[in-house]
Motif scaffolding. Sequence first.
Motif, short mmCIF file in Angstrom:
data_model
loop_
_atom_site.label_atom_id
_atom_site.label_comp_id
_atom_site.label_asym_id
_atom_site.label_seq_id
_atom_site.Cartn_x
_atom_site.Cartn_y
_atom_site.Cartn_z
N LYS A 221 -15.63 38.55 88.32
CA LYS A 221 -17.04 38.47 87.96
C LYS A 221 -17.86 38.26 89.23
N ASN A 222 -18.99 38.95 89.32
CA ASN A 222 -19.87 38.80 90.48
C ASN A 222 -20.48 37.40 90.47
N VAL A 223 -20.41 36.73 91.60
CA VAL A 223 -20.86 35.34 91.71
C VAL A 223 -22.34 35.19 91.37
N LEU A 224 -23.17 36.10 91.84
CA LEU A 224 -24.62 35.97 91.64
C LEU A 224 -25.11 36.60 90.35
N GLU A 225 -24.21 37.20 89.58
CA GLU A 225 -24.62 37.84 88.33
C GLU A 225 -23.87 37.21 87.16
N GLU A 226 -22.95 37.96 86.55
CA GLU A 226 -22.27 37.45 85.35
C GLU A 226 -21.40 36.23 85.62
N GLY A 227 -20.98 36.03 86.87
CA GLY A 227 -20.20 34.85 87.22
C GLY A 227 -20.98 33.57 87.03
N ASN A 228 -22.24 33.61 87.37
CA ASN A 228 -23.11 32.44 87.21
C ASN A 228 -23.22 32.06 85.73
N GLU A 229 -23.44 33.04 84.89
CA GLU A 229 -23.52 32.79 83.44
C GLU A 229 -22.19 32.27 82.89
N ALA A 230 -21.08 32.81 83.40
CA ALA A 230 -19.76 32.37 82.94
C ALA A 230 -19.52 30.89 83.28
N VAL A 231 -19.94 30.47 84.47
CA VAL A 231 -19.77 29.07 84.87
C VAL A 231 -20.60 28.17 83.95
N ILE A 232 -21.81 28.57 83.64
CA ILE A 232 -22.66 27.78 82.75
C ILE A 232 -22.00 27.63 81.38
N LYS A 233 -21.44 28.71 80.85
CA LYS A 233 -20.75 28.66 79.55
C LYS A 233 -19.52 27.75 79.62
N MET A 234 -18.80 27.80 80.74
CA MET A 234 -17.62 26.94 80.90
C MET A 234 -18.03 25.46 80.92
N VAL B 20 -14.11 33.39 96.45
CA VAL B 20 -14.96 34.57 96.36
C VAL B 20 -14.45 35.59 97.36
N ASP B 21 -14.33 36.85 96.94
CA ASP B 21 -13.85 37.89 97.84
C ASP B 21 -14.97 38.48 98.69
N GLU B 22 -14.63 39.45 99.51
CA GLU B 22 -15.58 40.06 100.45
C GLU B 22 -16.73 40.77 99.75
N SER B 23 -16.54 41.14 98.49
CA SER B 23 -17.58 41.86 97.75
C SER B 23 -18.43 40.96 96.87
N GLY B 24 -18.16 39.65 96.89
CA GLY B 24 -18.95 38.71 96.12
C GLY B 24 -18.45 38.47 94.71
N TYR B 25 -17.16 38.74 94.47
CA TYR B 25 -16.56 38.54 93.15
C TYR B 25 -15.57 37.39 93.20
N PHE B 26 -15.49 36.63 92.11
CA PHE B 26 -14.52 35.55 92.03
C PHE B 26 -13.11 36.12 92.12
N THR B 27 -12.23 35.41 92.82
CA THR B 27 -10.84 35.82 92.96
C THR B 27 -10.01 35.26 91.81
N GLU B 28 -8.76 35.63 91.77
CA GLU B 28 -7.83 35.13 90.75
C GLU B 28 -7.71 33.61 90.81
N ALA B 29 -7.82 33.04 92.01
CA ALA B 29 -7.69 31.60 92.19
C ALA B 29 -8.81 30.83 91.47
N ALA B 30 -9.93 31.49 91.15
CA ALA B 30 -11.03 30.84 90.44
C ALA B 30 -10.72 30.67 88.96
N GLY B 31 -9.68 31.32 88.49
CA GLY B 31 -9.29 31.20 87.09
C GLY B 31 -9.59 32.46 86.31
N PRO B 32 -8.90 32.65 85.19
CA PRO B 32 -9.04 33.89 84.42
C PRO B 32 -10.44 34.10 83.84
N GLU B 33 -11.17 33.01 83.56
CA GLU B 33 -12.52 33.16 82.99
C GLU B 33 -13.51 33.72 84.00
N LEU B 34 -13.23 33.53 85.29
CA LEU B 34 -14.16 33.96 86.33
C LEU B 34 -13.68 35.17 87.15
N LYS B 35 -12.39 35.42 87.13
CA LYS B 35 -11.82 36.48 87.94
C LYS B 35 -12.58 37.80 87.76
#
Length: 178
Positions: free
Chosen positions: A80-93, A63-78
């Motif tokens: 994406k905000n961790v507390l917003e759309e990133g959370n939904e993306a992880v559930i779908k994965m 997670v970067d300084e702004s709360g977004y997944f980094t490239e290392a998290a994978g293309p599906e999450l890169k």
Amino acid sequence: LSGADLADGSCAHPTIPGRVSPLLPANHVTMTKGTGLVHTAPAHGMEDYSVASHHQLPTDCLVDESGYFTEAAGPELKNKNVLEEGNEAVIKMLQAAGSLLKEEKYVHSYPYDWRTKKPIIIRASKQWFVNTADVKAAAQDVLKKVKVIPTSAMNRMLEMLDRRTFWCISRQRCWGVP
């Protein structure tokens, strides 16, 4: 089965193909606070960091300084905000991998920033620690040039600096001190 039965075991990572995660004991995991089994995010909490350090695991932060997944998290999450759309993306994965056992709404007790009233995401960051008299002396010299109100606080500050054994040179907090 008991936790001891799982000692030295491992499991497949639910969203990263080929990645194996070790099963590790941790004192902060108990049966009275949930299932007794938890994920570990070494870069995002003191207890997890301690477990990872003890077992010499990497503490990569995805997670970067702004709360977004980094490239290392994978293309599906890169990006994406961790507390917003990133959370939904992880559930779908997890659903796509057949690894989601249960989903339910849960209000997490995040720490909040007192100024912005927004949740804080704890992140491990690289830091450099030094233990030298030169740094201490330089800090005290600089402090002596600062106008401190009340002036009686100057001696307390100088004594505090003198007692400090380790110094963390950090730019992760740009506002306020002590």
